[in-house]
Write an enzyme that holds these catalytic residues in place. Structure first.
Site, PDB file in Angstrom:
ATOM      1  N   ASP A  31       0.828  -1.207   0.000  1.00 26.13           N
ATOM      2  CA  ASP A  31       0.000   0.000   0.000  1.00 26.13           C
ATOM      3  C   ASP A  31       0.861   1.256   0.000  1.00 26.13           C
ATOM      4  O   ASP A  31       2.061   1.205   0.287  1.00 26.13           O
ATOM      5  CB  ASP A  31      -0.947   0.004   1.212  1.00 26.13           C
ATOM      6  CG  ASP A  31      -0.269  -0.448   2.504  1.00 26.13           C
ATOM      7  OD1 ASP A  31       0.964  -0.230   2.645  1.00 26.13           O
ATOM      8  OD2 ASP A  31      -0.937  -1.020   3.366  1.00 26.13           O
TER       9      ASP A  31
ATOM     10  N   ASN B 282      -6.861  -2.486  14.641  1.00 22.65           N
ATOM     11  CA  ASN B 282      -8.287  -2.681  14.373  1.00 22.65           C
ATOM     12  C   ASN B 282      -8.541  -3.885  13.457  1.00 22.65           C
ATOM     13  O   ASN B 282      -9.637  -4.048  12.936  1.00 22.65           O
ATOM     14  CB  ASN B 282      -8.885  -1.409  13.748  1.00 22.65           C
ATOM     15  CG  ASN B 282      -8.292  -1.101  12.379  1.00 22.65           C
ATOM     16  OD1 ASN B 282      -7.365  -1.769  11.921  1.00 22.65           O
ATOM     17  ND2 ASN B 282      -8.822  -0.083  11.720  1.00 22.65           N
TER      18      ASN B 282
ATOM     19  N   HIS C 271      -7.022  -4.506  10.557  1.00 25.58           N
ATOM     20  CA  HIS C 271      -6.817  -4.312   9.110  1.00 25.58           C
ATOM     21  C   HIS C 271      -5.588  -5.093   8.634  1.00 25.58           C
ATOM     22  O   HIS C 271      -4.668  -5.383   9.410  1.00 25.58           O
ATOM     23  CB  HIS C 271      -6.731  -2.832   8.721  1.00 25.58           C
ATOM     24  CG  HIS C 271      -5.489  -2.105   9.075  1.00 25.58           C
ATOM     25  ND1 HIS C 271      -5.473  -0.774   9.410  1.00 25.58           N
ATOM     26  CD2 HIS C 271      -4.184  -2.498   9.128  1.00 25.58           C
ATOM     27  CE1 HIS C 271      -4.237  -0.394   9.643  1.00 25.58           C
ATOM     28  NE2 HIS C 271      -3.429  -1.423   9.483  1.00 25.58           N
TER      29      HIS C 271
ATOM     30  N   GLU D  18      -9.537  -1.587   5.732  1.00 33.60           N
ATOM     31  CA  GLU D  18     -10.096  -1.263   7.042  1.00 33.60           C
ATOM     32  C   GLU D  18     -11.359  -2.095   7.288  1.00 33.60           C
ATOM     33  O   GLU D  18     -11.943  -2.638   6.339  1.00 33.60           O
ATOM     34  CB  GLU D  18     -10.430   0.240   7.103  1.00 33.60           C
ATOM     35  CG  GLU D  18      -9.240   1.164   6.860  1.00 33.60           C
ATOM     36  CD  GLU D  18      -8.236   1.205   8.027  1.00 33.60           C
ATOM     37  OE1 GLU D  18      -8.229   0.272   8.862  1.00 33.60           O
ATOM     38  OE2 GLU D  18      -7.457   2.174   8.092  1.00 33.60           O
TER      39      GLU D  18
HETATM   40  C1  GLP Z   1      -0.025  -0.043   8.333  1.00 36.46           C
HETATM   41  C2  GLP Z   1       0.191  -0.881   7.083  1.00 36.46           C
HETATM   42  C3  GLP Z   1      -0.048  -2.331   7.340  1.00 36.46           C
HETATM   43  C4  GLP Z   1       0.676  -2.757   8.597  1.00 36.46           C
HETATM   44  C5  GLP Z   1       0.117  -2.017   9.760  1.00 36.46           C
HETATM   45  C6  GLP Z   1       0.771  -2.391  11.077  1.00 36.46           C
HETATM   46  O1  GLP Z   1      -1.325   0.326   8.505  1.00 36.46           O
HETATM   47  N1  GLP Z   1      -0.665  -0.475   6.018  1.00 36.46           N
HETATM   48  O2  GLP Z   1       0.398  -3.083   6.233  1.00 36.46           O
HETATM   49  O3  GLP Z   1       0.500  -4.127   8.772  1.00 36.46           O
HETATM   50  O4  GLP Z   1       0.342  -0.651   9.533  1.00 36.46           O
HETATM   51  O5  GLP Z   1       1.894  -1.597  11.288  1.00 36.46           O
HETATM   52  P1  GLP Z   1       2.962  -1.841  12.414  1.00 36.46           P
HETATM   53  O6  GLP Z   1       3.772  -3.001  11.965  1.00 36.46           O
HETATM   54  O7  GLP Z   1       3.729  -0.560  12.477  1.00 36.46           O
HETATM   55  O8  GLP Z   1       2.207  -2.127  13.662  1.00 36.46           O
END
Ligand code: GLP
Length: 251
Positions: A73, A139, A141, A146
């Site tokens: 993303d 949450n 995702h 989302e």
């Molecule tokens: C972002 C990314 C996700 C990732 C998530 C968790 O929202 N789009 O792909 O899995 O964050 O991030 P973190 O690893 O910093 O907790």
């Protein structure tokens, strides 16, 4: 013979214990298929893995010609050079990704819907994603799908949830985090031949329990992983905390 269950769930003593497993998953993908397409996930969950990858590149145990890289993303309107963006994060943590970007072996997710058809065509031209790394949001995702996002969607533009923006805020200070992003869809993620999802830390425990023990539906996008036939979930003790609490309450 009984079919192996998917997702396989492994609880590790520490998050760092995942690094050799993740490197092993990458090496196994390189053996299964010549020059496979590997889908990386961004976020703090994978920072230590990116450092390990950088060391592999530096020692020439891994080369940019071994595979094609992509990711999940990007924030809307961001290009590869913009601080806070996903490509910027990847190339900052692992210079090997920067070299792959320059040589055309890295497929960046475009920062607008305009480039999505070409991006999906580029993924298809590589034979699809061989190995997809995934994190999970608090949450539930995955990528930026989302809660409420139908499982059938491919790449699309999306509006970020409030908790997602809160978690992203530190990387954009003193600016506010973006409101919109371009994301891989759950259908795209489920099309990968192998999926490896990591969740570390107490903050992820409720989302992990919902993913693995709650209903399989769009309320918890990560629950879609239970529809994938070849997936593994790597947890540290803290992220597995609510799973254990539920198991002992039921016994
Ligand atoms: C972002 C990314 C996700 C990732 C998530 C968790 O929202 N789009 O792909 O899995 O964050 O991030 P973190 O690893 O910093 O907790």
């Amino acid at each position: 013979m009984t079919a192996p269950t998917s997702p396989q769930v492994e609880v590790l003593p520490t998050a760092d214990a995942a690094i050799p497993i993740l490197l092993g998953e990458l090496r196994a993908a390189l053996v299964r298929r010549p020059r496979p397409l590997i889908g990386f996930a961004t976020g703090g969950t994978f920072t230590a893995f990116f450092a390990a990858l950088a060391a592999e590149f530096a020692a020439q145990r891994l080369r940019g010609s071994d595979f094609v890289a992509t990711h999940l993303d990007e924030y809307a309107g961001f290009d590869a050079a913009r601080r806070g963006g996903m490509v910027h994060e990847l190339v900052t943590h692992c210079a090997g990704f920067g070299e792959m970007l320059r040589s055309g072996a890295f497929l960046p997710v475009p920062g607008s819907e305009a480039g999505l058809a070409a991006h999906e065509a580029a993924i298809a031209a590589c034979g699809g994603v061989e190995l997809q790394f995934l994190g999970i949001g608090r949450n539930g995702h995955i990528a930026f799908n989302e809660p409420g996002t139908p499982f059938e969607r491919g790449f699309h533009a999306t509006t970020l949830a409030a908790s997602t923006r809160d978690d992203a805020r530190p990387r954009f200070l003193p600016e506010e985090p973006p409101r919109q992003a371009i994301t891989s869809g759950i259908a795209t993620i489920l099309a990968a031949r192998r999926v490896v999802l990591c969740a570390f830390g107490r903050g992820k425990a409720p989302a992990v329990a919902a993913m693995l023990r709650g209903a399989v539906n769009a309320t918890c996008p990560a629950s879609a992983i239970r529809r994938h036939a070849n997936a593994v979930v790597l947890l540290d003790n803290e992220a597995a905390g609510d799973l254990r609490a539920q198991a002992s309450a039921q016994s």
